[in-house]
Motif scaffolding. Structure first.
Motif, PDB file in Angstrom:
ATOM      1  N   ALA A 184      37.775  49.923  39.441  1.00 22.29           N
ATOM      2  CA  ALA A 184      38.551  49.689  38.215  1.00 22.29           C
ATOM      3  C   ALA A 184      40.044  49.887  38.474  1.00 22.29           C
ATOM      4  N   ARG A 185      40.395  50.923  39.236  1.00 23.57           N
ATOM      5  CA  ARG A 185      41.802  51.163  39.578  1.00 23.57           C
ATOM      6  C   ARG A 185      42.366  50.016  40.407  1.00 23.57           C
ATOM      7  N   GLU A 186      41.632  49.595  41.425  1.00 22.02           N
ATOM      8  CA  GLU A 186      42.093  48.501  42.289  1.00 22.02           C
ATOM      9  C   GLU A 186      42.276  47.201  41.507  1.00 22.02           C
ATOM     10  N   LEU A 187      41.344  46.894  40.616  1.00 24.68           N
ATOM     11  CA  LEU A 187      41.453  45.655  39.828  1.00 24.68           C
ATOM     12  C   LEU A 187      42.689  45.679  38.938  1.00 24.68           C
ATOM     13  N   ALA A 188      42.972  46.833  38.341  1.00 23.19           N
ATOM     14  CA  ALA A 188      44.164  46.950  37.497  1.00 23.19           C
ATOM     15  C   ALA A 188      45.436  46.807  38.331  1.00 23.19           C
ATOM     16  N   GLU A 189      45.482  47.491  39.480  1.00 20.70           N
ATOM     17  CA  GLU A 189      46.683  47.469  40.320  1.00 20.70           C
ATOM     18  C   GLU A 189      46.927  46.115  40.965  1.00 20.70           C
ATOM     19  N   GLU A 190      45.867  45.475  41.449  1.00 19.23           N
ATOM     20  CA  GLU A 190      46.043  44.282  42.277  1.00 19.23           C
ATOM     21  C   GLU A 190      45.865  42.962  41.552  1.00 19.23           C
ATOM     22  N   LEU A 191      45.123  42.981  40.429  1.00 17.85           N
ATOM     23  CA  LEU A 191      44.859  41.725  39.717  1.00 17.85           C
ATOM     24  C   LEU A 191      45.266  41.763  38.251  1.00 17.85           C
ATOM     25  N   GLY A 192      45.723  42.911  37.763  1.00 20.49           N
ATOM     26  CA  GLY A 192      46.178  43.015  36.388  1.00 20.49           C
ATOM     27  C   GLY A 192      45.081  42.909  35.342  1.00 20.49           C
ATOM     28  N   VAL A 193      43.826  43.184  35.725  1.00 24.54           N
ATOM     29  CA  VAL A 193      42.729  43.144  34.764  1.00 24.54           C
ATOM     30  C   VAL A 193      42.154  44.544  34.586  1.00 24.54           C
ATOM     31  N   ARG A 194      41.529  44.749  33.440  1.00 27.87           N
ATOM     32  CA  ARG A 194      40.955  46.062  33.122  1.00 27.87           C
ATOM     33  C   ARG A 194      39.439  45.976  33.162  1.00 27.87           C
ATOM     34  N   ALA A 195      38.841  46.928  33.852  1.00 27.06           N
ATOM     35  CA  ALA A 195      37.391  47.045  33.916  1.00 27.06           C
ATOM     36  C   ALA A 195      37.017  48.473  33.556  1.00 27.06           C
ATOM     37  N   ASP A 196      35.962  48.620  32.782  1.00 23.73           N
ATOM     38  CA  ASP A 196      35.441  49.933  32.436  1.00 23.73           C
ATOM     39  C   ASP A 196      34.492  50.361  33.555  1.00 23.73           C
ATOM     40  N   PRO A 197      34.784  51.468  34.243  1.00 27.12           N
ATOM     41  CA  PRO A 197      33.906  51.891  35.335  1.00 27.12           C
ATOM     42  C   PRO A 197      32.440  52.017  34.926  1.00 27.12           C
ATOM     43  N   ARG A 198      32.190  52.331  33.661  1.00 30.30           N
ATOM     44  CA  ARG A 198      30.798  52.475  33.188  1.00 30.30           C
ATOM     45  C   ARG A 198      30.072  51.134  33.135  1.00 30.30           C
ATOM     46  N   GLU A 199      30.825  50.035  33.166  1.00 27.34           N
ATOM     47  CA  GLU A 199      30.218  48.701  33.102  1.00 27.34           C
ATOM     48  C   GLU A 199      30.154  48.012  34.466  1.00 27.34           C
ATOM     49  N   LEU A 200      30.601  48.696  35.506  1.00 31.01           N
ATOM     50  CA  LEU A 200      30.538  48.139  36.857  1.00 31.01           C
ATOM     51  C   LEU A 200      29.239  48.609  37.514  1.00 31.01           C
ATOM     52  N   THR A 201      28.425  47.653  37.936  1.00 33.44           N
ATOM     53  CA  THR A 201      27.092  47.931  38.452  1.00 33.44           C
ATOM     54  C   THR A 201      27.006  47.560  39.928  1.00 33.44           C
ATOM     55  N   PRO A 202      26.494  48.472  40.777  1.00 36.31           N
ATOM     56  CA  PRO A 202      26.338  48.114  42.180  1.00 36.31           C
ATOM     57  C   PRO A 202      25.361  46.951  42.341  1.00 36.31           C
ATOM     58  N   ALA A 203      25.720  45.988  43.177  1.00 28.66           N
ATOM     59  CA  ALA A 203      24.862  44.821  43.433  1.00 28.66           C
ATOM     60  C   ALA A 203      24.177  44.949  44.796  1.00 28.66           C
ATOM     61  N   PHE A 204      24.968  45.214  45.827  1.00 29.88           N
ATOM     62  CA  PHE A 204      24.445  45.389  47.184  1.00 29.88           C
ATOM     63  C   PHE A 204      25.552  45.944  48.065  1.00 29.88           C
ATOM     64  N   VAL A 205      25.169  46.329  49.281  1.00 32.76           N
ATOM     65  CA  VAL A 205      26.110  46.874  50.256  1.00 32.76           C
ATOM     66  C   VAL A 205      26.158  45.929  51.455  1.00 32.76           C
ATOM     67  N   ILE A 206      27.367  45.675  51.935  1.00 31.38           N
ATOM     68  CA  ILE A 206      27.587  44.854  53.120  1.00 31.38           C
ATOM     69  C   ILE A 206      28.095  45.771  54.235  1.00 31.38           C
ATOM     70  N   GLU A 207      27.499  45.633  55.397  1.00 30.40           N
ATOM     71  CA  GLU A 207      27.985  46.363  56.566  1.00 30.40           C
ATOM     72  C   GLU A 207      28.404  45.334  57.615  1.00 30.40           C
ATOM     73  N   ASP A 208      29.609  45.497  58.119  1.00 32.14           N
ATOM     74  CA  ASP A 208      30.173  44.557  59.078  1.00 32.14           C
ATOM     75  C   ASP A 208      31.290  45.278  59.808  1.00 32.14           C
ATOM     76  N   GLU A 209      32.039  44.544  60.590  1.00 33.41           N
ATOM     77  CA  GLU A 209      33.239  45.083  61.209  1.00 33.41           C
ATOM     78  C   GLU A 209      34.391  44.845  60.240  1.00 33.41           C
ATOM     79  N   ALA A 210      35.209  45.876  60.030  1.00 29.20           N
ATOM     80  CA  ALA A 210      36.364  45.743  59.142  1.00 29.20           C
ATOM     81  C   ALA A 210      37.394  44.837  59.798  1.00 29.20           C
ATOM     82  N   HIS A 211      37.722  43.745  59.146  1.00 26.83           N
ATOM     83  CA  HIS A 211      38.651  42.766  59.696  1.00 26.83           C
ATOM     84  C   HIS A 211      40.017  43.401  59.945  1.00 26.83           C
ATOM     85  N   GLY A 212      40.527  43.209  61.168  1.00 33.56           N
ATOM     86  CA  GLY A 212      41.866  43.686  61.500  1.00 33.56           C
ATOM     87  C   GLY A 212      41.977  45.189  61.666  1.00 33.56           C
TER      88      GLY A 212
END
Length: 138
Positions: A50-78
């Motif tokens: 929610a903090r990142e979305l507000a800072e980087e995209l100017g939108v507001r999300a309620d943390p209580r409404e954000l639901t985990p979908a899945f986890v991705i494991e990979d190499e962090a680019h760069g």
């Protein structure tokens, strides 16, 4: 012997509209990523997102409404081979999407090879997964 690098823990937002996935490009980078970022000390995943979305995209999300979908494991680019563990969330956000802070550009991706080639490895994994379940168009 060198100690293995600890995984970079991050959160990402799965925002799909009209069969396309929102992706962002940060300033100075040539590939796209999912919107989101790293957790600050003491933050839960939904709070960080929610903090990142507000800072980087100017939108507001309620943390209580954000639901985990899945986890991705990979190499962090760069990040010099550092592993990435990215928890992807779904949920609503209000406001108009607009690049802010380090975000230089927004784009909407299909799962096509042409779009996937423009994304970081973790984004390519997400596109393939969402295409397989019919969420993102090919």
């Amino acid at each position: 012997m060198t100690e293995p690098l600890a995984p970079l823990e991050s959160v990402a937002w799965l925002c799909v509209r009209d069969g396309r996935l929102l992706a962002v490009r940060t300033q100075g980078r040539d590939v796209f990523y999912l919107p989101g970022g790293k957790l600050e000390p003491g933050e839960s995943g939904p709070q960080a997102l929610a903090r990142e979305l507000a800072e980087e995209l100017g939108v507001r999300a309620d943390p209580r409404e954000l639901t985990p979908a899945f986890v991705i494991e990979d190499e962090a680019h760069g990040q010099g081979g550092r592993p990435l563990r990215m928890t992807c969330f779904t949920g609503p956000a209000t406001g108009e999407l607009r690049p802010a802070r380090e975000i230089a550009e927004l784009d909407w991706f299909l799962a096509s090879d042409q779009d996937a080639r423009r994304g970081a490895p973790a984004l390519r994994q997400v596109l393939a997964r969402l295409a397989a379940n019919g969420t993102v168009a090919g």
